[in-house]
Design a protein around this motif. Structure first.
Motif, PDB file in Angstrom:
ATOM      1  N   GLY A 229       1.889  22.391 -15.604  1.00  0.00           N
ATOM      2  CA  GLY A 229       3.265  22.628 -14.907  1.00  0.00           C
ATOM      3  C   GLY A 229       4.459  22.436 -15.991  1.00  0.00           C
ATOM      4  O   GLY A 229       4.324  22.022 -16.985  1.00  0.00           O
ATOM      5  N   ALA A 230       5.616  22.321 -15.313  1.00  0.00           N
ATOM      6  CA  ALA A 230       6.646  22.278 -16.079  1.00  0.00           C
ATOM      7  C   ALA A 230       6.632  20.826 -16.699  1.00  0.00           C
ATOM      8  O   ALA A 230       6.554  19.786 -15.947  1.00  0.00           O
ATOM      9  CB  ALA A 230       8.019  22.431 -15.031  1.00  0.00           C
ATOM     10  N   ARG A 231       7.117  20.550 -17.795  1.00  0.00           N
ATOM     11  CA  ARG A 231       7.416  19.203 -18.548  1.00  0.00           C
ATOM     12  C   ARG A 231       8.937  19.024 -18.203  1.00  0.00           C
ATOM     13  O   ARG A 231       9.814  19.939 -17.994  1.00  0.00           O
ATOM     14  CB  ARG A 231       7.339  19.497 -19.919  1.00  0.00           C
ATOM     15  N   LEU A 232       9.224  17.617 -18.249  1.00  0.00           N
ATOM     16  CA  LEU A 232      10.721  17.210 -17.431  1.00  0.00           C
ATOM     17  C   LEU A 232      11.175  16.765 -18.713  1.00  0.00           C
ATOM     18  O   LEU A 232      10.608  16.002 -19.498  1.00  0.00           O
ATOM     19  CB  LEU A 232      10.585  16.283 -16.404  1.00  0.00           C
ATOM     20  N   ALA A 233      12.474  16.435 -18.606  1.00  0.00           N
ATOM     21  CA  ALA A 233      13.477  15.939 -19.695  1.00  0.00           C
ATOM     22  C   ALA A 233      14.607  15.109 -18.857  1.00  0.00           C
ATOM     23  O   ALA A 233      14.953  15.453 -17.944  1.00  0.00           O
ATOM     24  CB  ALA A 233      14.043  16.972 -20.617  1.00  0.00           C
ATOM     25  N   MET A 234      15.074  13.964 -19.521  1.00  0.00           N
ATOM     26  CA  MET A 234      16.186  13.250 -19.074  1.00  0.00           C
ATOM     27  C   MET A 234      17.239  13.581 -19.804  1.00  0.00           C
ATOM     28  O   MET A 234      17.119  13.373 -21.033  1.00  0.00           O
ATOM     29  CB  MET A 234      15.749  11.548 -19.055  1.00  0.00           C
ATOM     30  N   VAL A 235      18.445  13.812 -19.411  1.00  0.00           N
ATOM     31  CA  VAL A 235      19.607  14.525 -19.955  1.00  0.00           C
ATOM     32  C   VAL A 235      20.697  13.956 -19.504  1.00  0.00           C
ATOM     33  O   VAL A 235      20.908  13.348 -18.605  1.00  0.00           O
ATOM     34  CB  VAL A 235      19.632  16.273 -20.024  1.00  0.00           C
ATOM     35  N   GLY A 236      21.641  14.302 -20.436  1.00  0.00           N
ATOM     36  CA  GLY A 236      23.195  13.733 -19.937  1.00  0.00           C
ATOM     37  C   GLY A 236      23.648  12.264 -20.179  1.00  0.00           C
ATOM     38  O   GLY A 236      22.692  11.349 -20.664  1.00  0.00           O
ATOM     39  N   ARG A 237      24.835  12.039 -19.743  1.00  0.00           N
ATOM     40  CA  ARG A 237      25.173  10.632 -19.973  1.00  0.00           C
ATOM     41  C   ARG A 237      24.694   9.765 -18.837  1.00  0.00           C
ATOM     42  O   ARG A 237      24.462  10.442 -17.689  1.00  0.00           O
ATOM     43  CB  ARG A 237      26.750  10.545 -20.036  1.00  0.00           C
ATOM     44  N   PRO A 238      24.329   8.434 -19.140  1.00  0.00           N
ATOM     45  CA  PRO A 238      24.005   7.443 -17.814  1.00  0.00           C
ATOM     46  C   PRO A 238      25.251   7.331 -17.024  1.00  0.00           C
ATOM     47  O   PRO A 238      26.341   7.328 -17.661  1.00  0.00           O
ATOM     48  CB  PRO A 238      23.787   6.114 -18.594  1.00  0.00           C
ATOM     49  N   LEU A 239      24.954   7.380 -15.789  1.00  0.00           N
ATOM     50  CA  LEU A 239      26.060   7.189 -14.646  1.00  0.00           C
ATOM     51  C   LEU A 239      25.871   6.086 -13.932  1.00  0.00           C
ATOM     52  O   LEU A 239      24.744   5.799 -13.582  1.00  0.00           O
ATOM     53  CB  LEU A 239      26.285   8.377 -13.897  1.00  0.00           C
ATOM     54  N   LEU A 240      26.923   5.726 -13.401  1.00  0.00           N
ATOM     55  CA  LEU A 240      26.864   4.439 -12.515  1.00  0.00           C
ATOM     56  C   LEU A 240      25.803   3.285 -12.596  1.00  0.00           C
ATOM     57  O   LEU A 240      24.894   3.117 -12.107  1.00  0.00           O
ATOM     58  CB  LEU A 240      26.660   4.943 -10.891  1.00  0.00           C
ATOM     59  N   PRO A 241      26.009   2.717 -14.010  1.00  0.00           N
ATOM     60  CA  PRO A 241      24.916   1.610 -14.262  1.00  0.00           C
ATOM     61  C   PRO A 241      25.103   0.536 -13.161  1.00  0.00           C
ATOM     62  O   PRO A 241      26.400  -0.037 -13.127  1.00  0.00           O
ATOM     63  CB  PRO A 241      25.215   1.206 -15.686  1.00  0.00           C
ATOM     64  N   VAL A 242      23.977  -0.232 -12.797  1.00  0.00           N
ATOM     65  CA  VAL A 242      24.202  -1.437 -12.045  1.00  0.00           C
ATOM     66  C   VAL A 242      23.123  -2.473 -12.467  1.00  0.00           C
ATOM     67  O   VAL A 242      22.148  -2.043 -13.061  1.00  0.00           O
ATOM     68  CB  VAL A 242      23.714  -1.191 -10.406  1.00  0.00           C
ATOM     69  N   ASP A 243      23.285  -3.793 -12.373  1.00  0.00           N
ATOM     70  CA  ASP A 243      22.626  -4.692 -12.912  1.00  0.00           C
ATOM     71  C   ASP A 243      21.514  -4.864 -12.251  1.00  0.00           C
ATOM     72  O   ASP A 243      21.762  -5.106 -10.800  1.00  0.00           O
ATOM     73  CB  ASP A 243      23.654  -6.174 -13.147  1.00  0.00           C
ATOM     74  N   LEU A 244      20.411  -5.161 -12.512  1.00  0.00           N
ATOM     75  CA  LEU A 244      19.182  -5.575 -11.792  1.00  0.00           C
ATOM     76  C   LEU A 244      18.938  -7.016 -12.273  1.00  0.00           C
ATOM     77  O   LEU A 244      19.073  -7.606 -13.264  1.00  0.00           O
ATOM     78  CB  LEU A 244      17.879  -4.803 -12.263  1.00  0.00           C
ATOM     79  N   VAL A 245      18.801  -7.860 -10.955  1.00  0.00           N
ATOM     80  CA  VAL A 245      18.304  -9.218 -11.068  1.00  0.00           C
ATOM     81  C   VAL A 245      17.349  -9.682 -10.545  1.00  0.00           C
ATOM     82  O   VAL A 245      16.692  -9.057  -9.316  1.00  0.00           O
ATOM     83  CB  VAL A 245      19.711  -9.962 -10.611  1.00  0.00           C
ATOM     84  N   GLY A 246      16.662 -10.766 -10.705  1.00  0.00           N
ATOM     85  CA  GLY A 246      15.665 -11.522  -9.906  1.00  0.00           C
ATOM     86  C   GLY A 246      16.557 -12.218  -8.552  1.00  0.00           C
ATOM     87  O   GLY A 246      17.725 -12.644  -8.734  1.00  0.00           O
ATOM     88  N   VAL A 247      15.988 -12.556  -7.546  1.00  0.00           N
ATOM     89  CA  VAL A 247      16.601 -13.247  -6.278  1.00  0.00           C
ATOM     90  C   VAL A 247      15.689 -14.321  -6.482  1.00  0.00           C
ATOM     91  O   VAL A 247      14.502 -14.368  -5.989  1.00  0.00           O
ATOM     92  CB  VAL A 247      16.631 -12.312  -5.258  1.00  0.00           C
ATOM     93  N   LEU A 248      16.457 -15.625  -5.871  1.00  0.00           N
ATOM     94  CA  LEU A 248      15.929 -16.751  -5.719  1.00  0.00           C
ATOM     95  C   LEU A 248      16.440 -17.361  -4.355  1.00  0.00           C
ATOM     96  O   LEU A 248      17.642 -17.001  -4.027  1.00  0.00           O
ATOM     97  CB  LEU A 248      16.063 -18.039  -6.874  1.00  0.00           C
ATOM     98  N   GLU A 249      16.000 -18.375  -3.786  1.00  0.00           N
ATOM     99  CA  GLU A 249      16.899 -19.213  -2.621  1.00  0.00           C
ATOM    100  C   GLU A 249      17.964 -19.937  -3.494  1.00  0.00           C
ATOM    101  O   GLU A 249      17.832 -20.577  -4.503  1.00  0.00           O
ATOM    102  CB  GLU A 249      16.045 -20.278  -1.963  1.00  0.00           C
ATOM    103  N   SER A 250      19.227 -20.131  -2.735  1.00  0.00           N
ATOM    104  CA  SER A 250      20.401 -20.756  -3.359  1.00  0.00           C
ATOM    105  C   SER A 250      19.949 -22.189  -3.583  1.00  0.00           C
ATOM    106  O   SER A 250      20.515 -22.757  -4.406  1.00  0.00           O
ATOM    107  CB  SER A 250      21.364 -20.288  -2.443  1.00  0.00           C
ATOM    108  N   LYS A 251      19.217 -22.937  -2.713  1.00  0.00           N
ATOM    109  CA  LYS A 251      19.027 -24.143  -2.802  1.00  0.00           C
ATOM    110  C   LYS A 251      18.028 -24.252  -4.400  1.00  0.00           C
ATOM    111  O   LYS A 251      18.230 -25.613  -4.577  1.00  0.00           O
ATOM    112  CB  LYS A 251      18.131 -24.767  -1.499  1.00  0.00           C
TER     113      LYS A 251
END
Length: 324
Positions: A229-251
């Protein structure tokens, strides 16, 4: 350690009393309570004594975040690679605990895991019971198209009058909805919660493109190379970048500090870069690589104005987004 702190607290009491007379009592008392909290925080010590870091994951999120690899019969993905390196930096083993995404915070609260590493966006959790680690990746939205259209469909502007698929209530959906609001529904938007359905529509030429998280887009490009089937490509500029983080208990401030140091170290020695390059995630975001100084910063590229972002409902509240 706690007994030593108690002795130190006893010595501080006369000082605190004198400071109170001069109006500095509240500050001093706050200092004492912070010291007590730090002294009783054995979160890092517990991990070191146990010999492994319990990391909450959700393999159903899929590539390239975290998934079950049928070949190796074990976890895989760039977040899994990062989890392993984090544990190595802490001098312990990593023990994945597979928990549905919606149940992960409760698992943290019940001490079933020490850390959640599962496509969590910085600032997305309002509950003060939990805290974010430093960012380990900045994830933008990317256009996914059929390879045959990669030269002509490279931006939202090029998709005016065409059919664009998005995951409902996602960052990509918010970007396109705002774009359309400013341009009279110029792009024909198709929204679904079923990513597999969107991919089928794209490969079967029922839609022209998908706007999706970069890790998902990069993974689908890779997967399409070995399929009919069709092959895919990622194109264009990156939009709306957001930081990914780990999550811990505040204590668990001692463990958080250790995790943050580990991420810093991984960034400094190039480990993060190596992992992201392996999963084809480095090039587009290397100019805006995550760092503690960029906390909360989610600048859109070039002509895009950063919106006010509601993480809970994934809606853009007040913006003018100009994306070429």
């Amino acid at each position: 350690m706690l007994q030593r702190f108690k002795r130190r607290s006893a010595l501080l009491l006369p000082v605190l009393a004198s400071l109170t007379l001069f109006g500095g009592g509240l500050t001093a008392l706050a200092l004492m309570y912070n010291l007590e909290a730090n002294a009783s925080d054995n979160s890092l010590e517990a991990v070191e004594r146990r010999g492994y870091l319990r990391v909450g994951v959700d393999a159903s999120i899929g590539g390239a975040y975290m998934f079950w690899n049928p070949t190796t019969e074990y976890y895989d993905g760039f977040e899994w690679d990062i989890a392993q390196q984090l544990a190595q930096q802490l001098g312990v083993q990593v023990r994945p605990v597979n928990i549905p995404w919606t149940d992960q915070l409760e698992a943290l609260r019940r001490n079933r895991v020490d850390l959640v590493l599962s496509a969590r966006e910085r600032g997305s959790i309002a509950n003060r019971e939990f805290t974010d680690s430093q960012a380990y990746y900045r994830s933008p939205q990317r256009l996914l198209v059929r390879t045959e259209d990669a030269q002509k469909l490279t931006s939202l502007r090029s998709l005016v009058g065409k059919r664009l698929g998005v995951v409902a209530d996602s960052g990509g959906a918010a970007v396109v909805e705002t774009y359309n609001r400013n341009r009279g529904n110029a792009v024909r938007l198709f929204s679904s919660r079923d990513m597999e359905r969107l991919l089928r529509l794209l490969t079967n030429r029922r839609i022209d493109a998908i706007l999706i998280d970069e890790p998902v887009a990069a993974w689908q490009v890779q997967q399409s190379q070995g399929q009919r089937g069709a092959r895919l490509a990622m194109v264009g500029r990156p939009l709306l970048p957001v930081d990914l983080v780990g999550v811990l208990e505040s204590k668990d401030q001692a463990l958080k500090a250790a995790v943050d140091r580990a991420i810093d170290r991984m960034r400094q020695v190039g480990t993060l870069k190596s992992i992201l390059q392996q999963w084809n995630l480095w090039d587009s975001t290397s100019s805006t690589a995550p760092s503690e100084s960029s906390a909360g910063s989610r600048n859109l590229t070039s002509l895009t104005t950063m919106p006010s972002w509601d993480f809970q409902s994934h809606r853009i509240l007040l913006v003018s987004v100009n994306v070429t």
